[in-house]
Design an enzyme around this catalytic site. Sequence first.
Site: not given
Length: 192
Positions: A83, A59, A145, A62-63, A17, A149
């Site tokens: 993030r 994230v 991870d 998902n959350f 990626y 960022r």
Amino acid sequence: MESYTGNVNPIGPRSCYDEGKRCAETLYFDYHRKHGLDIRVGRIFNTYGPRMHPADGRVVSNFIIQALRNEPITLYGDGLQTRSFCFVDDLVDGFLKFMNNDHGFQGPVNLGNPGEFTVKELAETVLDLTGSSSKLTYLPLPVDDPQKRRPDISLAKEKFGWEPKIALQEGLKKTIAYFEELVRHGCDRCEP
Ligand code: UDP
């Protein structure tokens, strides 16, 4: 900063990626130099909003889905990594300004929201906004991870006067409303 040329592990599980994006930038600039192609290279940071795929494993989606189902919120690692989340409408606005800028500025340019949150703070905000009874659960941190960022968007501001306007809470409310509808209608591909 866009002048930073990166530090990428070429053989990690996410490398194709990362390296894919680097290679794409190289090819764009080669085409520009060799054939005069009019190009723009934007570097997109974490983006979220309605119409995210419920099962892509990121994230925010998902959350929200976990919270709406009162299922455990899966924090990877200690949840203290940060993030910076950009709402999709802001990102699109940034792209349009970048594409249409009068000076033919090609980039690379960072596009993202510099507001920085820990993953745990994101979880708590989602719980708060959904009124969910989900509990936090801690799972292993994925390999490679990043701990932090956050985009520096000074160049985007300077070159085409863009900065995001939508705060995380506001963007999350719109995103939650979208996922509420999806879950109510029984999305059958909600599992990460
Ligand atoms: N993350 C998490 N729980 C999840 C999904 C992701 O704690 O269910 C963490 C992940 O480890 C990372 C951050 O949230 O630190 C952002 O992950 P995402 O995949 O959305 O974006 P990226 O890692 O590409 O920045």
